[in-house]
Structures are given as structure tokens and as C-alpha cells.
Design an enzyme around this catalytic site. Structure first.
Site, mmCIF file in Angstrom:
data_model
loop_
_atom_site.group_PDB
_atom_site.id
_atom_site.type_symbol
_atom_site.label_atom_id
_atom_site.label_comp_id
_atom_site.label_asym_id
_atom_site.label_seq_id
_atom_site.Cartn_x
_atom_site.Cartn_y
_atom_site.Cartn_z
ATOM 1 N N ASP A 273 -8.465 -4.384 2.662
ATOM 2 C CA ASP A 273 -7.247 -5.145 2.388
ATOM 3 C C ASP A 273 -7.311 -6.572 2.937
ATOM 4 O OD1 ASP A 273 -5.923 -2.973 1.165
ATOM 5 O OD2 ASP A 273 -5.404 -2.155 3.130
ATOM 6 N N ASP B 17 0.850 -1.177 0.000
ATOM 7 C CA ASP B 17 0.000 0.000 0.000
ATOM 8 C C ASP B 17 0.892 1.236 0.000
ATOM 9 O OD1 ASP B 17 -2.265 1.547 0.141
ATOM 10 O OD2 ASP B 17 -2.462 1.386 2.311
ATOM 11 N N ASP C 204 -3.789 -1.913 5.483
ATOM 12 C CA ASP C 204 -4.232 -1.406 6.777
ATOM 13 C C ASP C 204 -5.745 -1.344 6.921
ATOM 14 O OD1 ASP C 204 -4.723 0.589 4.982
ATOM 15 O OD2 ASP C 204 -3.629 2.160 6.045
#
Length: 801
Positions: free
Chosen positions: A660, A364, A656
Site C-alpha cells: 500500500d 482497504d 496497512d
């Protein structure tokens, strides 16, 4: 992977709205209602309300709400049925290595070695307990989603506002949202009053999304982050208020889709688990084959049956390295402790080694590569351009430019706008060297910090100049204006997009041409650019936004972490490809990649919209050539991970947010961020970063490679000594000699010579060139690179002449 269709029934068997039925008496056709549920963002709110049989001003009636609650079920996420703890514990013993140990335990019991039997049994039980704890924790990922459902919310029932439990919210309910509320279900917004909703956990967007009530003019279904007239279950209202009609509840919501994906994702076995399982089967098969061969040869030669049975049992004992599982567990546990010291917390023990096998990091952007704190990095006034440095939201930092800030008359006005035309607040750290905390919008927090760097105390300034009027930011005007009383005059302050602010400037404003040049340059670098303007009037006016003077521009970004560039270079040297997967725009992601030194060509960026046009075959063909995926959804992330795995890669995935979690579960090793990560992502992950730092992952890779190398050393040592024993026990009967060693003697030798030396080998330091070699192939055996030849040859030399 296709978009999930609306189910025909709820998990508890109750009916769900279908395309061929009306919603209830007096409501338009079922097709209209279905469209209102499947694409509410494309319709006027009145159309959605009509299709769902509700009046926006009055809401549902009490009896109708009760009927819908009974028909469609409560507004809760459905957690799949779970195995009982007893069954979960029993499954931990259904693998080849445990069966080998069980056979060894039976052998030692038959030979009268009770202590050895107890030791082996303890190892088996210990491995089962560790596996049970890990599986049980993984099951909690779904349960963690329930914490995003909230407790109570205000809805309109029978024409009045009533507070009800979120579990009682039904399709068609009209919900009233205010700052601090958790959105109870998926809503089509009908009213928005400076409404901003924090959707980072669901979309990956670092800033709260500004909401509107008008329908979206789109042909295809937009990604969640672009559905600006929708509010989604589990997200939080960060500012403003709004009203919306419920279009999905429970498992039909976008949050419910995440729960569904988590429920169907089977845990992926790690490379080490697969290799140890192969080793166990090989040892078990080899032991049975050799024992059977010796027994048959002995019987052909006329040897006593009992003697040959004892010989075969002795061979089985010699062939099985009973201490191997214990030594590997110790090596992994010590590796996990060393990782914890380097800020990487391991939740699944075998994942310690998996990082050493990783080919691809799917990371990410927000919070992992960047600091997850918006920061002013550049400022411009008609007298020059300034570079700004600092740390997060701290008001301390440096401003460098063509002249001292104190000598630029525009900068004092610049800082005044930044501090006053602002609803955020900064809180000093409660400990030494701690971070400044933000209450409010991240962009406004960055402006507050910048005002502090200019020497302006926002608290004192707000006390001296009270706000008397505000025109809040909205998506149509794209600017915010505030009015303050000061020294008998009124001060008008405005901030917003340059093109929007330009509309309310003094005619012929001289600085606008230069400002546009700066804006285009900064925007091309992926920076968010705002314009600042002010005006002094002697009396309060009805039209605040006119004849303003341009003060300057500000460039804001979420800056990359200082350690990331070096970590990316180390990944490249180690043969690991880094792929950025983000919900942000392509230009923003490309800018971050450029700042961190990750070289990205024009054709190596793929948007979520482009990705969704590719089937799995086409995606597999392109996946190795893409370095950035932008504006992606949770389904897109899952497809990317699966595509890499089909290409034979060992994939690590960082994340996070709630969105996800399915990809974290699917990846060979899922890595959640500890500071900004949600409970859902942490429960779905194998490892948690205590500092959210990409460089910490690279440190963990070093430890993973060290552990794998040491496990190979342990296997080489244990199998070499056992093969030596095997040669002795195998050759003696063939040459007519008596059995040289009893099973008890073999166990004693293994106990004395195997355990401590093997543990010492498991603690060997990292080889100097470990991070310069390419990751080992996913299918590589533990015996690859000459290990089995070494075992056979060295074992032969240990055989006495």
C-alpha cells in the site's frame, strides 16, 4: 502503468541478466534464463533450475555463488540517494509565504522594530523546522523496508545446508524455508510440506497463503496473490516448510518494486498548501504593485524620495498579515491534538485540514472496514442452523438456534472436531478488556474460539486425547485429518472443503443433500464454509479418510466493525464516495459491502485482471462508476488513486501493507493503520489510525472541515483589518494629506489587534451543517464564496472618513 521490466543493470552499475546472453558457461540460452526469471510460476521447477544453472539437490557451488554475488550485487533493496539534511532544511524556505515573511522581517528591521523582526524570524525558522521534520520522516519510508529483509537463511551450497546472511543470497540459490523464516528473495518453490506463508503485507490477503510446487496453468501473468508456487521477499512462513530456487534478488523482487515506486513518488502538496501559496503570491504581488504605484504617484507629484520610500514601506507593512502563518500553525497543531484524542495521529501537520477536502475514500477492507479477526458466524448440524456472535478470538459469546446447543448431540462432536483437528492456540488477554491473542492460522483460531463457546476446553481435551497421526491440509486434498487415541479406541476427525470431505463420507450419507443447500446459500453470501466429519475405529487403520460421518458445517468470516455502517452513511451525507480496494475475491468484498450497508450494483465491481486491461484513458472514464476493486496489486492501487486525481478529486487512501505504501504516498492524504500496519506503510502515510477504525477517519473529516472553516475566518479577519489600514495609507497621499500612520504604528496595531483575536477564531467549534455539505472543489480559492468581497467591503468600512 505497465509492469516493470527487468533492468539491464543493478543500481551500482553491475551487470544484470539480459535476454541475449547466457547465464554462465554450460547453461542454456539467455532466452530460457530470462523466461525463468520473468514467468517462473508457469514452468516446472526443474526447468527454472536448469535455466539458472543449478542442481536442486546440491545447490550452487561456493565459487559460483561468489561470482554471482560479485556480478549481480548483494541481495539488498537499493535506497535512492538522499539529499543532505542541510539541503533538505534549506528547501523548506523556498516558498512564497516564507518570502513574504522575509520581506516583512526586512521592513521591520529597516524601521528599527527589532522585537518584531525577531518574532517574524522565529516564525520563519519554526515553519522551516516543522517542514524539515516532516520531510525527513517521509524519507524513512524506504529505510523501513530493510527491516523486512531478515538476517540469515539456510541455503544449499556444495550439496550441504549452510546458514548465510540474507544479503549473500544470489540468483539460483536453493533456499530451505521453515516456520518463522522471513523469505529472503523471490523464490520458485520446488518442495512444499503444508507450507503456508503470510503475505498480507504484500498482497492484502488476510489469511496465510497455502503454497504448492506445481506450475500454474495460466495464459496471462496472475496477480501476486494467485502465484501459489512462489514465495516473495519479506513475507513470513507461518506454518510448514519448503524449498525454492531464487529467481529474483534485491531491487528485482516484488518488494524491490515497492521500493522503486516509493523512490520515484514525489510528495503531493495538500490543498491547503496550494491555497496558502496562492494567497502568499497574491499578497506579495499586491503589496509590490500598490507600493510601486504610490511611489510613482508621489514622485510625479514632486514628493521627496525618502518620504515616498517610507510611505511605500508602510504600505507593505499594512498589506502583509505577519501573524497569519503563526495563527494557521497554531490552528493546525491544536487540530492535530484534538484528532489524537479521537485516535487519529497526524504525522504531517497540513494533512489535518486535507481530510476536510476529501471527495473519495479509497479504503482497504481487512482491518479497516472489518475487525481483522476471523470469526465463526454460523454453524449447521443435521438438526438445525445456529447463529453465533462474539468478539474476535474470545471463547465467550452466544449461540442461538432452533434448540439449545446442549440438546443437539451433533454439537458436542462438532466442537470436538473444532478443538482437536486444529493446530492453533489462543492466549487470554494480559489486561482487563484486552483482546484474546492467536498463535497460528486465523481460520483455526476462529474454530478454537467456537469450541470455547460450546463449552469445550481445548487444553483439557488435547491432554485427554493425544494425537497419534496427522494428514495435514494441502491444496490437492483440501482437507485435514487427525487421529486420536481415547478409551481404547481411535477417533478420526476431518475438516475441509465440503466437496473434498464428501468424498470420504459413508456411502449414502443422509445429510449431504441438506448440507449442500446450506453451503451454496452461505457461500453466496461471501462466507468461507468448512465441513466437519468424524469416525470411531477400534484399531489403527492405514486409511483414515474413509467411511466418515458428516457432523455439520461452519461459516467463517472477518466480520465488519460495528461502527462502520453509521460512518459510511455519514460519508454519503457529506458528499464523500467510499471505494473499497482489496486483494480479496470480488464475492468477499461485495459481501462486506452489503453487510456494512454500502450499495453496490453488478457493474460497480472491477477485478484486478479487468483493471489491467484498461489504459489510463479507459480507466478515467470508468473510475467514478466503480465502488469495489478486488484482487488488485500495488500497481493497481496506485493507478486507481492517480485516476481519481486526474478527475479532480481529493483522494484519501487507507492501507496497512508494504504493497500500500506507493499509493499512500501518492494520495492527497495517506492513512495507515496503527495496530496492523507495517512500519513501511506508517512511514509513507500522513496520518495513522490508532484503532484501525474507519469511523475514526470520519471523525477526522469533521475536524478537517472545522479547521478549514476557521482558517477562512482567520484570513477574513486579518485581511479585513489590513485592507482597512491599506485604504488609509493608500488614499491619504492621493488627497494631499500626510502619511497618517508610521510603519512602527502599523506593526503595533497588528500586534495588539491581530494575534489573540485570530487565534480565538481558529478555535471556533464545528458548524452544525458542516458534515451535510459537499466537499469543496479541489481548485477552490481561499477567497471563494464571497470572502474577497467581504474583505474589500469590510476593509473599506474600517477606513476613517
Amino acid at each position: 502503468m505497465s509492469v516493470r521490466p527487468r533492468p539491464g543493470s543493478t543500481p551500482d552499475g553491475r551487470a544484470s541478466l539480459g535476454a541475449s546472453e547466457g547465464f554462465h558457461v554450460g547453461v542454456p540460452s539467455g532466452n530460457a534464463a530470462t523466461r525463468a526469471l520473468d514467468a517462473p510460476w508457469s514452468l516446472e521447477t526443474t526447468e527454472v533450475a536448469s535455466a539458472l544453472g543449478v542442481e536442486l539437490e546440491r545447490g550452487l557451488t561456493g565459487p559460483e555463488a561468489a561470482r554471482r554475488l560479485d556480478r549481480f550485487g548483494s541481495n539488498q533493496l537499493t535506497v535512492a540517494s538522499r539529499s543532505s539534511p542541510v539541503m533538505l532544511f534549506a528547501r523548506q524556505f523556498a516558498n512564497a509565504m516564507v518570502l513574504v515573511l522575509a520581506v516583512a522581517g526586512v521592513v521591520t528591521a529597516l524601521t528599527g522594530e527589532l522585537i518584531d523582526t525577531i518574532v517574524i524570524a522565529a516564525i520563519v525558522v519554526l515553519n522551516g523546522v516543522v517542514g524539515f521534520i516532516q520531510k525527513y520522516r517521509a524519507k524513512r519510508a524506504l529505510e523501513a523496508l530493510r527491516f523486512l529483509e531478515g538476517d540469515q537463511i539456510i541455503v544449499r551450497r556444495d550439496g550441504v545446508s549452510a546458514r548465510i546472511a540474507t544479503t549473500e543470497v544470489v540468483l539460483g540459490d536453493v533456499v530451505e524455508l521453515a516456520t518463522g523464516d522471513l523469505v529472503p528473495a523471490d523464490l520458485r518453490l520446488s518442495e512444499t510440506h503444508t507450507l503456508r506463508i503470510a503475505e498480507a503485507a504484500l498482497t492484502g490477503e488476510s489469511e496465510p497463503a497455502t503454497k504448492v510446487a506445481s506450475p500454474l496453468q495460466v495464459v496471462e501473468a496472475p496477480p501476486i496473490a494467485d502465484r501459489h508456487n512462489m514465495a516473495f521477499k519479506g513475507t513470513a512462513v507461518s506454518f510448514g516448510r519448503g524449498v525454492g530456487v531464487v529467481v529474483a534478488v534485491g531491487s528485482d523482487t516484488e518488494l524491490g518494486l515497492v521500493a522503486d515506486l516509493l523512490a520515484v513518488r514525489n510528495e503531493i502538496s495538500t490543498p491547503l498548501q496550494r491555497r496558502l501559496s496562492d494567497l502568499a503570491r497574491l499578497m506579495a504581488g499586491g503589496a509590490v504593485a500598490i507600493c510601486g504605484l504610490i511611489f510613482v504617484i508621489g514622485m510625479i507629484r514632486g514628493e521627496p524620495t525618502r518620504e515616498m520610500f517610507v510611505t511605500s514601506v508602510s504600505l507593505a507593512v499594512a498589506a502583509i498579515p505577519e501573524g497569519l502563518p503563526a495563527v494557521i500553525t497554531v490552528a493546525l497543531a491544536l487540530g492535530a491534538r484534538r484528532m489524537a484524542e479521537r485516535r487519529a495521529l497526524v504525522r504531517k501537520l497540513v494533512a489535518v485540514e486535507t481530510l476536510g477536502s476529501v471527495d473519495v475514500f479509497c479504503t482497504d477492507k481487512t482491518g479497516t472496514l472489518t475487525q481483522n479477526r476471523m470469526q465463526v458466524v454460523r454453524a449447521w448440524t443435521p438438526l438445525g442452523e445456529y447463529l453465533v456472535s462474539g468478539n474476535g478470538y474470545s471463547p465467550e459469546g452466544e449461540i442461538s438456534g432452533p434448540r439449545d446447543v446442549a440438546t443437539d448431540p451433533f454439537m458436542d462432536r462438532w466442537a470436538t472436531v473444532a478443538a482437536l483437528c486444529n493446530d492453533a492456540a489462543l492466549q487470554a488477554p494480559d489486561r482487563a478488556n484486552g483482546p484474546w491473542e492467536l498463535r497460528g492460522d486465523p481460520t483455526e483460531g476462529a474454530l478454537m474460539a467456537m469450541a470455547g463457546k460450546c463449552g469445550v476446553d481445548a487444553t483439557e481435551l488435547r491432554a485427554a486425547r493425544p494425537r497419534v497421526e496427522e494428514l495435514p491440509f494441502d491444496s490437492d486434498r483440501r482437507r485435514m485429518t487427525t487421529l486420536y487415541r481415547h478409551a481404547g479406541e481411535y477417533l478420526v476427525l476431518t475438516k475441509g472443503a465440503l466437496e473434498s470431505v464428501a468424498l470420504v463420507l459413508i456411502v449414502g450419507e443422509e445429510g449431504i443433500v441438506a448440507a449442500r443447500d446450506v453451503f451454496e446459500r452461505w457461500a453466496g453470501e461471501g462466507l468461507r464454509v468448512l465441513a466437519l466429519a468424524d469416525r470411531i475405529v477400534t484399531e489403527r487403520t492405514s486409511n483414515l479418510e474413509e467411511d466418515l460421518s458428516l457432523i455439520g458445517l461452519v461459516a467463517i468470516t472477518d466480520p465488519p466493525r460495528a461502527e462502520v455502517s453509521a460512518a459510511l452513511v455519514e460519508c454519503h451525507d457529506a458528499g464523500i464516495q467510499t471505494v473499497i480496494i482489496t486483494g480479496d475475491h470480488p464475492a468477499t468484498a461485495a459481501a462486506v459491502a452489503s453487510w456494512t450497508g454500502l450499495e453496490v450494483a453488478e457493474g460497480e465491481i472491477l477485478s484486478g485482471e479487468e483493471l489491467r486491461r484498461l489504459d489510463d484513458v479507459a480507466l478515467d472514464a470508468r473510475v467514478r462508476g466503480v465502488k469495489i476493486y478486488a484482487r488488485v496489486s500495488h500497481l493497481d492501487k496506485l493507478r486507481i488513486v492517480e485516476a481519481w486525481q486526474r478527475e479532480g478529486a481529493v483522494v484519501a487512501m487507507t492501507g496497512d501493507g508494504v504493497n500500500d505504501a506507493p499509493a499512500l504516498r501518492q494520495a492527497d492524504i495517506g492513512i495507515a493503520t496503527g495496530l496492523t500496519g507495517t512500519d513501511v506503510s506508517k512511514e509513507a502515510a500522513d496520518m495513522v489510525l490508532a484503532d484501525d477504525n474507519f469511523a475514526t477517519i470520519v471523525n477526522a473529516v469533521e475536524e478537517g472541515r472545522r479547521i478549514y472553516d476557521n482558517i477562512r475566518r482567520v484570513i477574513r479577519y486579518l485581511l479585513s483589518t489590513n485592507v482597512g489600514e491599506l485604504w488609509v495609507m493608500f488614499l491619504a497621499p492621493l488627497v494631499g494629506q500626510p502619511i497618517p500612520l508610521l510603519a512602527v504604528q502599523i506593526l503595533w496595531m497588528n500586534l495588539v489587534t491581530d494575534g489573540l483575536p485570530a487565534i480565538a477564531l481558529g478555535l471556533e467549534p464545528l458548524e452544525p451543517a458542516a458534515m451535510q455539505r459537499r466537499p469543496r472543489p479541489r481548485t477552490e480559492s481561499l477567497f471563494a464564496r464571497g470572502l474577497w468581497q467581504h474583505v474589500v467591503w469590510v476593509g473599506r468600512t474600517k477606513c476613517p472618513a
